[in-house]
Design an enzyme around this catalytic site. Structure first.
Site, PDB file in Angstrom:
ATOM      1  N   ALA A   1     -12.693  25.729   1.661  1.00  0.00           N
ATOM      2  CA  ALA A   1     -11.450  25.605   0.881  1.00  0.00           C
ATOM      3  C   ALA A   1     -10.577  26.835   1.087  1.00  0.00           C
ATOM      4  O   ALA A   1     -11.062  27.923   1.370  1.00  0.00           O
ATOM      5  CB  ALA A   1     -11.784  25.453  -0.594  1.00  0.00           C
TER       6      ALA A   1
ATOM      7  N   ASP B   1      -6.634  24.850   4.094  1.00  0.00           N
ATOM      8  CA  ASP B   1      -5.645  23.768   3.982  1.00  0.00           C
ATOM      9  C   ASP B   1      -5.467  23.438   2.506  1.00  0.00           C
ATOM     10  O   ASP B   1      -5.936  22.416   2.010  1.00  0.00           O
ATOM     11  CB  ASP B   1      -6.131  22.555   4.775  1.00  0.00           C
ATOM     12  CG  ASP B   1      -5.081  21.444   4.819  1.00  0.00           C
ATOM     13  OD1 ASP B   1      -3.932  21.697   4.396  1.00  0.00           O
ATOM     14  OD2 ASP B   1      -5.412  20.331   5.266  1.00  0.00           O
TER      15      ASP B   1
ATOM     16  N   THR C   1      -7.795  24.952  -2.962  1.00  0.00           N
ATOM     17  CA  THR C   1      -7.806  24.459  -4.331  1.00  0.00           C
ATOM     18  C   THR C   1      -6.450  23.892  -4.737  1.00  0.00           C
ATOM     19  O   THR C   1      -5.415  24.540  -4.536  1.00  0.00           O
ATOM     20  CB  THR C   1      -8.213  25.589  -5.307  1.00  0.00           C
ATOM     21  OG1 THR C   1      -9.535  25.993  -5.020  1.00  0.00           O
ATOM     22  CG2 THR C   1      -8.108  25.151  -6.753  1.00  0.00           C
TER      23      THR C   1
ATOM     24  N   ASN D   1      -8.231  38.502  -0.022  1.00  0.00           N
ATOM     25  CA  ASN D   1      -7.086  37.703  -0.467  1.00  0.00           C
ATOM     26  C   ASN D   1      -6.975  37.723  -1.981  1.00  0.00           C
ATOM     27  O   ASN D   1      -7.962  37.775  -2.698  1.00  0.00           O
ATOM     28  CB  ASN D   1      -7.175  36.266   0.072  1.00  0.00           C
ATOM     29  CG  ASN D   1      -7.868  35.316  -0.882  1.00  0.00           C
ATOM     30  OD1 ASN D   1      -7.265  34.822  -1.843  1.00  0.00           O
ATOM     31  ND2 ASN D   1      -9.171  35.081  -0.656  1.00  0.00           N
ATOM     32  N   ARG D   2      -5.716  37.724  -2.424  1.00  0.00           N
ATOM     33  CA  ARG D   2      -5.431  37.511  -3.852  1.00  0.00           C
ATOM     34  C   ARG D   2      -4.310  36.478  -3.947  1.00  0.00           C
ATOM     35  O   ARG D   2      -3.299  36.682  -4.627  1.00  0.00           O
ATOM     36  CB  ARG D   2      -5.050  38.836  -4.554  1.00  0.00           C
ATOM     37  CG  ARG D   2      -3.940  39.636  -3.895  1.00  0.00           C
ATOM     38  CD  ARG D   2      -3.469  40.777  -4.812  1.00  0.00           C
ATOM     39  NE  ARG D   2      -2.461  41.611  -4.199  1.00  0.00           N
ATOM     40  CZ  ARG D   2      -2.698  42.698  -3.470  1.00  0.00           C
ATOM     41  NH1 ARG D   2      -3.957  43.086  -3.240  1.00  0.00           N
ATOM     42  NH2 ARG D   2      -1.696  43.399  -2.955  1.00  0.00           N
TER      43      ARG D   2
ATOM     44  N   PHE E   1      -4.274  30.808  -6.070  1.00  0.00           N
ATOM     45  CA  PHE E   1      -4.090  29.341  -6.111  1.00  0.00           C
ATOM     46  C   PHE E   1      -2.631  28.933  -5.880  1.00  0.00           C
ATOM     47  O   PHE E   1      -2.073  28.107  -6.613  1.00  0.00           O
ATOM     48  CB  PHE E   1      -4.553  28.749  -7.454  1.00  0.00           C
ATOM     49  CG  PHE E   1      -6.045  28.694  -7.659  1.00  0.00           C
ATOM     50  CD1 PHE E   1      -6.941  28.923  -6.624  1.00  0.00           C
ATOM     51  CD2 PHE E   1      -6.568  28.385  -8.919  1.00  0.00           C
ATOM     52  CE1 PHE E   1      -8.318  28.864  -6.834  1.00  0.00           C
ATOM     53  CE2 PHE E   1      -7.936  28.315  -9.141  1.00  0.00           C
ATOM     54  CZ  PHE E   1      -8.806  28.561  -8.096  1.00  0.00           C
TER      55      PHE E   1
ATOM     56  N   SER F   1     -12.939  31.591  -8.200  1.00  0.00           N
ATOM     57  CA  SER F   1     -11.892  32.425  -7.610  1.00  0.00           C
ATOM     58  C   SER F   1     -11.687  33.653  -8.483  1.00  0.00           C
ATOM     59  O   SER F   1     -11.541  33.531  -9.705  1.00  0.00           O
ATOM     60  CB  SER F   1     -10.573  31.658  -7.518  1.00  0.00           C
ATOM     61  OG  SER F   1      -9.527  32.577  -7.249  1.00  0.00           O
TER      62      SER F   1
ATOM     63  N   ASN G   1      -9.056  35.377  -8.496  1.00  0.00           N
ATOM     64  CA  ASN G   1      -7.622  35.640  -8.571  1.00  0.00           C
ATOM     65  C   ASN G   1      -6.886  34.870  -9.661  1.00  0.00           C
ATOM     66  O   ASN G   1      -5.663  34.921  -9.733  1.00  0.00           O
ATOM     67  CB  ASN G   1      -6.985  35.367  -7.202  1.00  0.00           C
ATOM     68  CG  ASN G   1      -7.624  36.225  -6.118  1.00  0.00           C
ATOM     69  OD1 ASN G   1      -7.793  37.428  -6.315  1.00  0.00           O
ATOM     70  ND2 ASN G   1      -8.018  35.606  -5.013  1.00  0.00           N
ATOM     71  N   THR G   2      -7.613  34.141 -10.485  1.00  0.00           N
ATOM     72  CA  THR G   2      -7.025  33.511 -11.669  1.00  0.00           C
ATOM     73  C   THR G   2      -7.741  34.109 -12.876  1.00  0.00           C
ATOM     74  O   THR G   2      -8.932  33.837 -13.088  1.00  0.00           O
ATOM     75  CB  THR G   2      -7.204  31.975 -11.632  1.00  0.00           C
ATOM     76  OG1 THR G   2      -6.486  31.461 -10.510  1.00  0.00           O
ATOM     77  CG2 THR G   2      -6.678  31.320 -12.903  1.00  0.00           C
TER      78      THR G   2
ATOM     79  N   LYS H   1     -18.692  25.302  -7.300  1.00  0.00           N
ATOM     80  CA  LYS H   1     -18.622  26.454  -6.385  1.00  0.00           C
ATOM     81  C   LYS H   1     -18.674  27.742  -7.181  1.00  0.00           C
ATOM     82  O   LYS H   1     -17.825  27.972  -8.059  1.00  0.00           O
ATOM     83  CB  LYS H   1     -17.341  26.388  -5.555  1.00  0.00           C
ATOM     84  CG  LYS H   1     -17.218  27.534  -4.538  1.00  0.00           C
ATOM     85  CD  LYS H   1     -16.114  27.260  -3.552  1.00  0.00           C
ATOM     86  CE  LYS H   1     -15.945  28.394  -2.564  1.00  0.00           C
ATOM     87  NZ  LYS H   1     -14.913  28.101  -1.552  1.00  0.00           N
TER      88      LYS H   1
ATOM     89  N   ASN I   1     -18.128  31.777  -3.221  1.00  0.00           N
ATOM     90  CA  ASN I   1     -16.741  32.179  -3.059  1.00  0.00           C
ATOM     91  C   ASN I   1     -16.694  33.651  -2.594  1.00  0.00           C
ATOM     92  O   ASN I   1     -17.718  34.212  -2.208  1.00  0.00           O
ATOM     93  CB  ASN I   1     -16.008  31.989  -4.408  1.00  0.00           C
ATOM     94  CG  ASN I   1     -14.562  31.576  -4.206  1.00  0.00           C
ATOM     95  OD1 ASN I   1     -13.841  32.203  -3.421  1.00  0.00           O
ATOM     96  ND2 ASN I   1     -14.127  30.542  -4.902  1.00  0.00           N
TER      97      ASN I   1
ATOM     98  N   SER J   1     -13.031  32.697   7.192  1.00  0.00           N
ATOM     99  CA  SER J   1     -12.512  33.989   7.660  1.00  0.00           C
ATOM    100  C   SER J   1     -12.815  34.283   9.123  1.00  0.00           C
ATOM    101  O   SER J   1     -11.966  34.846   9.830  1.00  0.00           O
ATOM    102  CB  SER J   1     -13.078  35.124   6.803  1.00  0.00           C
ATOM    103  OG  SER J   1     -12.716  34.945   5.457  1.00  0.00           O
TER     104      SER J   1
HETATM  105  C1  LIG Z   1      -7.141  33.253   2.313  1.00  0.00           C
HETATM  106  C2  LIG Z   1      -8.268  32.612   1.567  1.00  0.00           C
HETATM  107  C3  LIG Z   1      -7.967  31.669   0.590  1.00  0.00           C
HETATM  108  C4  LIG Z   1      -9.005  31.041  -0.106  1.00  0.00           C
HETATM  109  N1  LIG Z   1      -8.696  30.099  -1.039  1.00  0.00           N
HETATM  110  C5  LIG Z   1      -9.699  29.433  -1.673  1.00  0.00           C
HETATM  111  C6  LIG Z   1      -9.407  28.400  -2.589  1.00  0.00           C
HETATM  112  O1  LIG Z   1      -8.256  28.049  -2.826  1.00  0.00           O
HETATM  113  N2  LIG Z   1     -10.454  27.773  -3.200  1.00  0.00           N
HETATM  114  C7  LIG Z   1     -11.760  28.115  -2.955  1.00  0.00           C
HETATM  115  O2  LIG Z   1     -12.676  27.511  -3.524  1.00  0.00           O
HETATM  116  N3  LIG Z   1     -12.062  29.082  -2.070  1.00  0.00           N
HETATM  117  C8  LIG Z   1     -11.061  29.738  -1.419  1.00  0.00           C
HETATM  118  N4  LIG Z   1     -11.372  30.719  -0.517  1.00  0.00           N
HETATM  119  C9  LIG Z   1     -12.801  31.094  -0.319  1.00  0.00           C
HETATM  120  C10 LIG Z   1     -13.424  30.389   0.879  1.00  0.00           C
HETATM  121  O3  LIG Z   1     -13.451  28.992   0.686  1.00  0.00           O
HETATM  122  C11 LIG Z   1     -14.856  30.892   1.109  1.00  0.00           C
HETATM  123  O4  LIG Z   1     -15.642  30.555  -0.019  1.00  0.00           O
HETATM  124  C12 LIG Z   1     -14.923  32.398   1.327  1.00  0.00           C
HETATM  125  O5  LIG Z   1     -13.814  32.853   2.067  1.00  0.00           O
HETATM  126  C13 LIG Z   1     -16.205  32.802   2.075  1.00  0.00           C
HETATM  127  O6  LIG Z   1     -16.261  32.193   3.353  1.00  0.00           O
HETATM  128  P1  LIG Z   1     -15.803  32.953   4.708  1.00  0.00           P
HETATM  129  O7  LIG Z   1     -16.446  34.313   4.658  1.00  0.00           O
HETATM  130  O8  LIG Z   1     -16.301  32.106   5.822  1.00  0.00           O
HETATM  131  O9  LIG Z   1     -14.330  33.031   4.652  1.00  0.00           O
HETATM  132  C14 LIG Z   1     -10.355  31.363   0.194  1.00  0.00           C
HETATM  133  C15 LIG Z   1     -10.628  32.310   1.178  1.00  0.00           C
HETATM  134  C16 LIG Z   1      -9.618  32.924   1.875  1.00  0.00           C
HETATM  135  C17 LIG Z   1      -9.956  33.937   2.939  1.00  0.00           C
END
Ligand SMILES: Cc1cc2nc3c(=O)[nH]c(=O)nc-3n(C[C@H](O)[C@H](O)[C@H](O)COP(=O)(O)O)c2cc1C
Length: 373
Positions: free
Chosen positions: A72, A75, A96, A121-122, A125, A183, A185-186, A221, A250, A322
């Site tokens: 997540a 997209d 999300t 990231n911050r 949502f 998250s 960030n909320t 999650k 997350n 990432s």
């Molecule tokens: C830019 C960014 C935006 C993200 N936005 C969301 C989100 O909207 N909802 C969510 O459940 N996780 C979000 N995540 C977390 C990812 O889904 C994932 O749980 C986390 O980045 C760890 O995986 P990775 O190390 O492969 O990135 C976000 C991560 C990144 C880097």
């Protein structure tokens, strides 16, 4: 411009004389937006070779051609789920999404930690809301499991009600739903992981699911920033419900793995390689607590070895985000081919046979994981 910004992610040859190194120094969110645009325009490559039978697996009754998903946050508005499925992801999780559109935090809000292939990231949502995502997804069929990740508006006076609205809205068009309470960030969102709040949340979410026409699988999650007592609580609450599975994890608010590195002190959630060991240990510790409940492992996967380790720690399926920023989308194919080879090398016929065979070592912190692997 689009091609230049995309080059680091899609491995499209750089134009206008820009080197890949220069492109990776471009603002991260601009590059991401351009990537989504290119995928929408059909500029990404499609998988040519079908996945091997070694990778076929099932998750809560969903038949997957492979267990590797797009996490997540990539997209958020369901603009490119089909393009991602055609690239070869076995799972595509959008969102999300929150009931009402919201702008998210002020920019800049997305940072690379280049020294260690990390991301902070911050975003907060930022998304176009339920209506926009629903309109794009309605009637859509993609060759992957489609997950819809639901959340709450920052200014909502009832977070739980926002999740219930999400379940009601998307239950009949998603292959699974993710209740994202992790998250960072909320403000206040992660408090929903605590005992009574989680009990109420899951009670209402699963009651809403029961009223829908389809029994859509629901995942929770969780954050990696939970101690063993908090994991105990979540496991106990979850096992008392008919929740279908967990997603671990997350992003982390800790910075131990990146101390002193450029952008490490930015506020937000850390993801990518520096998250791998922490999120994999939490996954294994959760696996020990929930028996055979399905778990999707996410956090820091960046290679076939790290993908395999996540599965051996107890993940039935995996997701990543990432590492694609640094490794390009061909990393997906590299990971899938590596997993097929690992299954064969172990004398097994299917990836499911490798799930959890190293859980206890990961849970106890006995795995000496080196980022160089
Ligand atoms: C830019 C960014 C935006 C993200 N936005 C969301 C989100 O909207 N909802 C969510 O459940 N996780 C979000 N995540 C977390 C990812 O889904 C994932 O749980 C986390 O980045 C760890 O995986 P990775 O190390 O492969 O990135 C976000 C991560 C990144 C880097």
């Amino acid at each position: 411009m689009i091609f230049s910004a995309l080059a680091p992610l899609l491995r499209i040859p750089a134009v206008a004389g820009l080197t890949q190194q220069a492109l990776l120094k471009m603002d991260a969110e601009t590059a991401h937006g351009a990537t989504i645009s290119a995928l929408r325009l059909g500029l990404a490559p499609e998988q040519t070779r079908p996945d091997g039978a070694e990778l076929r697996t099932s998750l809560c009754g969903l038949e997957l051609t492979n267990p590797v998903g797009m996490a997540a946050g990539f997209d958020k508005n369901a603009e490119v789920p089909r393009a991602l499925a055609l690239l070869g992801f076995g799972i595509v999780e959008i969102g999300t999404v929150t009931p009402r559109p919201q702008a998210g935090n002020p920019k800049p809000r997305l940072f690379r930690i280049s020294a260690s292939d990390g991301v902070v990231n911050r975003m907060g949502f930022n998304n176009e809301g339920h209506d926009a995502a629903y309109a794009r997804l309605k009637g859509l069929r993609i060759p992957a499991a489609l997950g819809v990740n639901i959340g709450a508006n920052k200014d909502s006076d009832d977070f739980v009600a926002d999740y219930v609205t999400g379940v009601t809205r998307f239950a009949d068009i998603a292959d699974y739903l993710t209740v994202n309470v992790s998250s960072p960030n909320t403000p206040g969102l992660r408090n929903l992981q605590a005992d009574e709040a989680l009990t109420r949340l899951l009670g209402e979410v699963l009651a809403a699911r029961a009223k829908a026409r389809t029994r859509v699988p629901v995942f929770l999650k969780i954050a990696p920033d939970l101690d063993e007592a908090a994991l105990d609580t979540i496991a106990r609450v979850v096992l008392a419900t008919d929740l279908d599975g967990l997603i671990v994890s997350n992003t982390t608010i800790t910075r131990d793995a990146v101390l002193g590195q450029e952008n490490a002190s930015e506020t937000g959630g850390l993801s990518g390689k520096p998250l791998f060991a922490l999120s994999t240990q939490r996954l294994a510790q959760m696996r020990q607590r929930v028996g055979t409940l399905p778990i999707i492992g996410v956090g820091g996967i960046h290679s076939p070895q790290s993908a395999l380790a996540k599965i051996e720690a107890g993940a039935n399926a995996i997701q990543l985000y990432s590492a694609l920023v640094f490794g390009g989308l061909d990393l997906l194919d590299t990971i899938k081919r590596g997993l097929e080879a690992a299954v064969r090398a172990e004398g097994k016929t299917n990836i499911a046979k490798l799930v959890g065979r190293n859980t206890d070592d990961w849970a106890a912190g006995r795995v000496d994981w080196r980022e160089a692997r």
